[in-house]
Structures are given as structure tokens and as C-alpha cells.
Design a protein around this motif. Structure first.
Motif: not given
Length: 212
Positions: A14-30
Motif C-alpha cells: 500500500p502506498v499511503v499519503v497521510i495528511e493527518d498523523a492522527a490517522d496513521a495508526v488506525p489506518l495502518a492497523r486496518a
């Protein structure tokens, strides 16, 4: 890293562009729950390195790395932030030297036969093929397999759920890079369940391919 090769961790990177670092952990866990443990966080936003640190610290089972690496300085910053691997869209002598000295796996980007040959001369056998669709797609990669079978690729750029199986069926493709399992509207809505379902669908693409 659990595997000897980044290309063998999962069929899709997955190539991920993260605008808000708060989204990083739940996105990665998914993504990890869906069967895609290797995650490329691109250096396209100011939040990228903070997102990388959070995933590396908090998401069990994730192998998180950095993409869009363009300079030796970014190599140093990324590894210091916890990057488990590095991915670049292309390479220069200085960038390659920095990646080789980083101590972590890396995928330098190529789009021509001469670039592949130059990397093979330098002992590099695993590469990112970018931009895959624009640079010739599966037909181009098939042509490279004959004269340079030792080169293995992660094609990225213009690949989706429909075209991914064609790439994964090639003997010189270990995995593909893509972002179709991370639609922007799902991230905006923080619909992590949808992203997990799309990741699970992507993870099944290894069936009959050579990437596991």
C-alpha cells in the motif's frame, strides 16, 4: 524484517499519503488486519515522518517504510524516524549510495532497461518499476524477464484491483504498489472497516502468483 525480501511480504504494497498523523495508526492497523503488513508512507506531506514514527511504535505486525525518497538527507531522516525500508521513484549515484548505506532494504525506481542494467552492475536486484502503466506496463516487464531474469520488481503507478493480477502473474514481479485500497473518501470518513475489507481483497491477489 520477517521476510528476506520486501517483495515477498504481501502481494500488494500500500502506498499511503497521510495528511493527518492522527490517522496513521488506525489506518495502518486496518491494512495489517486485512493482510497487508508492509506499508509505504510517502514523503509527500508534512505529516509523513510523524505518521511513520506512530506506526512503527504502535502498530504490531506492521513493516512500515518510506516512499518518495529523493535525497540522501531524506534517507537519513527516514531511517532515524524508524523506517524499515526505503522506496524511491528513481535513483542517482548519490541517492543509491545513501540507500545502500542505510542498513534497511530499499527499492530504487527504474523505468528503462539501462537503469535496470546499471543497478544490476551495482549488485541491486530488487527495484521499483515506476511509473508502471505509463512506462510500458506488463508488456515492458515481460520483455525485461528474458535478458535480465535476475531483476525483480514492484511495479507502481496506475495499477488497480483489475490490472494487479496481470502484473503479479509475471515471473519477475514480486508485488505491486498501489493505493486503491485506501480511497480518499474512506480516510476522510475514518472508515477503517472499509479499508480493512479492501486490504483483505487485495491480499487475496497472491493466489496463483509468485509473491508469497
Amino acid at each position: 524484517m520477517a521476510s528476506s525480501s520486501l517483495l515477498d511480504l504481501a502481494p500488494v504494497l500500500p502506498v499511503v499519503v497521510i495528511e493527518d498523523a492522527a490517522d496513521a495508526v488506525p489506518l495502518a492497523r486496518a491494512l495489517v488486519a486485512g493482510g497487508l503488513p508492509a506499508i509505504e508512507v510517502t514523503l509527500r506531506t508534512p505529516a509523513a515522518l510523524d505518521a511513520l514514527r506512530a506506526i512503527a511504535d504502535e502498530v504490531s505486525g506492521a513493516v512500515v517504510g518510506v516512499g518518495t525518497v529523493l535525497t540522501p538527507g531524506q534517507v537519513k531522516e527516514s531511517v532515524a524516524a524508524g523506517a524499515g525500508f526505503l522506496v524511491s521513484p528513481g535513483w542517482t549515484e548519490l541517492l543509491l549510495e545513501a540507500m545502500q548505506g542505510s542498513g534497511v532494504p530499499f527499492l530504487p525506481g527504474v523505468s528503462t532497461t539501462s537503469e535496470v542494467l546499471a543497478l544490476l552492475e551495482r549488485g541491486v536486484r530488487e527495484m521499483k518499476f515506476f511509473p508502471a502503466a505509463a512506462a510500458g506496463g506488463t508488456a515492458y516487464l515481460k520483455s525485461l524477464a528474458g535478458p535480465m531474469p535476475q531483476a525483480r520488481f514492484c511495479p507502481t503507478g496506475g495499477i488497480g484491483i483489475d490490472s494487479a493480477p496481470e502484473y503479479l502473474a509475471l515471473p519477475n514481479v514480486g508485488c505491486v504498489g498501489g493505493s486503491w485500497m485506501i480511497p480518499a473518501d474512506a480516510v476522510a470518513a475514518r472508515d477503517w472497516g472499509r479499508i480493512e475489507a479492501l486490504a483483505r481483497e487485495a491480499a487475496t491477489l497472491s493466489a496463483g502468483a509468485t509473491c508469497r
